[in-house]
Design a protein around this motif. Structure first.
Motif: not given
Ligand code: NDP
Length: 621
Positions: A40, A113, A250, A252-253, A273-274, A395-396, A422, A447, A576
């Motif tokens: 990253y 939310q 894909t 939590a966001t 990705r996952t 994972k979350r 990607v 993220g 993470y």
């Molecule tokens: P995350 O780190 O959870 O998700 C990042 C996403 O990007 C993952 O699906 C990851 O895949 C994907 N990704 C990374 N690199 C690539 C790539 N090269 N190609 C395709 N996909 C890729 O970030 P979020 O912003 O979703 O969430 C972060 C944290 O923020 C959460 O875990 C949570 O703690 C917090 N959050 C809380 C919320 C709440 O309380 N309401 C709401 C949203 C977020 P892979 O899984 O394979 O790494």
């Protein structure tokens, strides 16, 4: 069919544990990358710009305050409120954002939310008298609540927004901290607090072509409503009606904003990705009569303790059942039931029994979550690709009632990359699986940087007594008393998750307790005329030994002899939570230490410590 579009009545075959374990391992291995977090890079340039509020010009500060806190999110707000209540009326909160809110300032994407029930997630509800309007409040209400706290406790008076701290240096002669910022400030402060949070450095994959894209792009934490139309309250993003939009990620966001993009974009391509595990949300408006009946004096503390007792790692009982009753408490309820099954049929209570019960409950839960995908998603191959093959806490965990449903919309395409991600970006679009998808806009839902050192994410490295930097002091691993005090760093307090309660299901509960502790210590020092407060080397060491001596019921077990699908375990799919699957270092084991007996026991311990008035382990001079 249920209200959320789920077909019911499917009979599930018995769980074949060995097959599941093998599948989980294969899915994990597919995703392991030797470069780990180095895959990253941080947001830079235009992607980093604050789209919500203009920067206001102001003169640099060169004055003195009693208490400075770095970070205006929940940590700064609860600590600032408690320090003000302790009689300090010059509290200065500094934040790079344009207002209070922290994560809720930046994350205004449509559908944002809270994922933990508002009644326990939102701090200081009782003191502010606010009734959350929904069980899971939406982002605008949470941001407004942050502003409410700021106003009620007088925290706006001295706050410095759109300001990044660049230096914190202890002056041992004057016994003050010297604070420097990127706005030219250079002021002194008797006490400093750090609450920079784990999720504020946004990241994107460092893939070829990312700077070459000819269309529009932004990260979810900098949502560009000027481009999309609409607003954080979920209003239609009308400018997207004729646009082809890609969302990458894909987690939590993405799970929260995809239904909105599916509704408003001409075409939506979701690059996965996952897959996330997506359980039922069950949001509902708050009934004011019901709220009035529960909001009796002391109610929020009672709810906080009840929620902690009913979530994983809490493993306590508060004598009033499960007040929140949601997906988080369901996880612990199932483990307890499995444990009871095993012990009531003659089995002994051992760590292995607990681990077996955890695995049984987790397999069962994840089978249900995978079955939910089949029940909701019409297209079979899309449904299969959306199934998560790992433990729920790897994972979350996500909870949503419109995410899976969005994949039934005609304009929505899931581009599953089978764990590869990607590959590159071209001037016209996104390449995955060797195929280019032309789009007008890319939304990065990729993220935040989490597992790097606190000092690297904060953007400054506090310099304590004798010119020692915090990163040097922690070179062999983080060392604190209660996760707050560090020897050699007088009058400095850290608000973070570990070496105290380590409670992950409701992070604001940790912060509220820590804020109360800091308020008590600062109030005591000021009232009694002490110039400095510092943990002794012996007390810090004794605390670390105490934490090393006994883990909380499940925390850390995945890193022990027997692998388990718990946060941080190398058995889990990379992310993470487990430093992208990279093996833990000798130093990183200190990042996961929690109080023996779990969070509830820690909260009881720290309450006694504060109330005793002795502040054992601290030296006040
Ligand atoms: P995350 O780190 O959870 O998700 C990042 C996403 O990007 C993952 O699906 C990851 O895949 C994907 N990704 C990374 N690199 C690539 C790539 N090269 N190609 C395709 N996909 C890729 O970030 P979020 O912003 O979703 O969430 C972060 C944290 O923020 C959460 O875990 C949570 O703690 C917090 N959050 C809380 C919320 C709440 O309380 N309401 C709401 C949203 C977020 P892979 O899984 O394979 O790494």
């Amino acid at each position: 069919m249920t209200a959320t579009g789920e077909h019911t009545g499917h009979q599930r075959p018995p769980i074949d544990k060995e097959t599941l374990r093998r599948r989980y391992r294969e899915e994990r291995d597919k995703r392991l990358r030797p470069e780990g977090i180095a895959q990253y890079r941080r947001l830079t340039g235009d992607l980093l710009h604050d789209p919500y509020q203009p920067v206001q010009p102001r003169a640099p500060r060169t004055d003195h305050v009693t208490f400075t806190f770095v970070g205006g999110g929940f940590a700064g707000l609860v600590t600032g409120a408690r320090v003000e209540q302790a009689g300090v009326d010059d509290v200065r909160i500094v934040d790079k954002a344009g207002d209070f809110g922290g994560t809720w300032y930046w994350n205004r994407y449509p559908g944002a939310q809270c994922d933990t029930a508002s009644f326990v997630y939102l701090p200081l509800l009782e003191e502010t008298g606010h009734m959350p309007t929904e069980k899971y409040a939406h982002a605008p209400e949470i941001l407004e609540h942050c502003q409410r706290i700021g106003k009620q406790f007088g925290l706006y008076d001295d706050a410095l927004f759109h300001t990044e701290v660049t230096g914190l240096v202890w002056d041992d002669d004057a016994r003050v901290w010297v604070v420097s910022t990127d706005r030219g400030d250079r002021f002194t402060s008797q006490f400093v607090g750090l609450g920079t949070g784990p999720l504020h450095v946004a990241k994107v994959p460092d893939i070829p072509g990312i700077d070459r894209f000819g269309g529009h792009s932004f990260h979810t934490s900098r949502w560009d409503y000027a481009y999309t139309g609409g607003s954080p309250d979920g209003g239609p993003m009308s400018h997207l009606a004729d646009k082809r939009v890609a969302i990458i990620g894909t987690g939590a966001t993405a799970v929260q904003c995809i239904a909105h993009l599916a509704r408003d974009a001409g075409e939506l391509y979701v690059f996965q990705r996952t897959p996330s595990s997506v359980d039922v949300r069950g949001n509902e408006p708050t009934d004011p009569e019901w709220f009035a009946s529960i909001a009796q004096p002391g109610w929020q503390q009672r709810w906080l303790e009840n929620f902690t007792a009913n979530t994983m790692g809490g493993f306590g009982a508060t004598g009033d059942g499960d007040l929140v009753r949601d997906g988080w408490t369901d996880i612990a309820r199932r483990v307890k039931a499995k444990l009871l099954e095993r012990t009531s049929s003659g089995g002994e209570f051992t760590v292995d029994t607990l681990l077996d019960a955890f695995e049984d409950a987790d397999f069962e839960k994840m089978e249900e979550i995978r079955a939910r995908v089949d029940a909701v998603v019409d297209d079979r191959s899309t449904a299969d690709a959306l199934k998560a093959w790992y433990g729920q806490l790897c994972k979350r965990p996500c909870f949503h009632d419109e995410y899976l449903q969005a994949f039934n919309e005609p304009g929505v395409t899931l581009v599953d990359t089978d764990g590869k991600g990607v590959e590159r970006i071209t001037d016209r679009g996104v390449v995955a699986g060797g195929r280019e998808h032309e789009v007008d806009c890319i939304v990065w839902a990729t993220g935040f940087e989490v597992s790097t050192e606190l000092t690297s994410r904060a953007g400054f490295d506090p310099v304590g007594r004798g010119g020692v930097r915090l990163s040097e002091r922690w070179a062999g691993g983080m060392r604190t008393l209660h996760g707050i005090h560090v020897h050699g760093f007088p009058n400095a307090f850290i608000v973070q998750l570990t070496q105290g309660s380590n409670h992950i299901a409701n992070v604001p509960h940790n912060m509220s307790e820590t804020g109360t502790t800091i308020g008590a210590v600062v109030g005591h020092a000021v009232a009694n005329g002490y110039a400095t407060v510092e943990v002794t080397a012996e007390a810090e060491e004794a605390w670390i030994q105490r934490l090393l001596g006994g883990g909380s019921p499940l925390g850390g077990l995945g890193r022990g002899g027997r692998s388990l699908y718990v946060p941080g375990s190398p058995e889990c799919t990379p992310g993470y939570y487990n430093n992208e699957g990279q093996p833990p270092t000798a130093a990183s084991r200190y990042n996961f230490l929690g109080f023996p007996g779990g969070p509830l026991a820690f909260f009881q311990y720290i309450d006694r410590w504060r109330r005793s008035g002795e502040f054992e382990g601290l030296e006040l001079r």
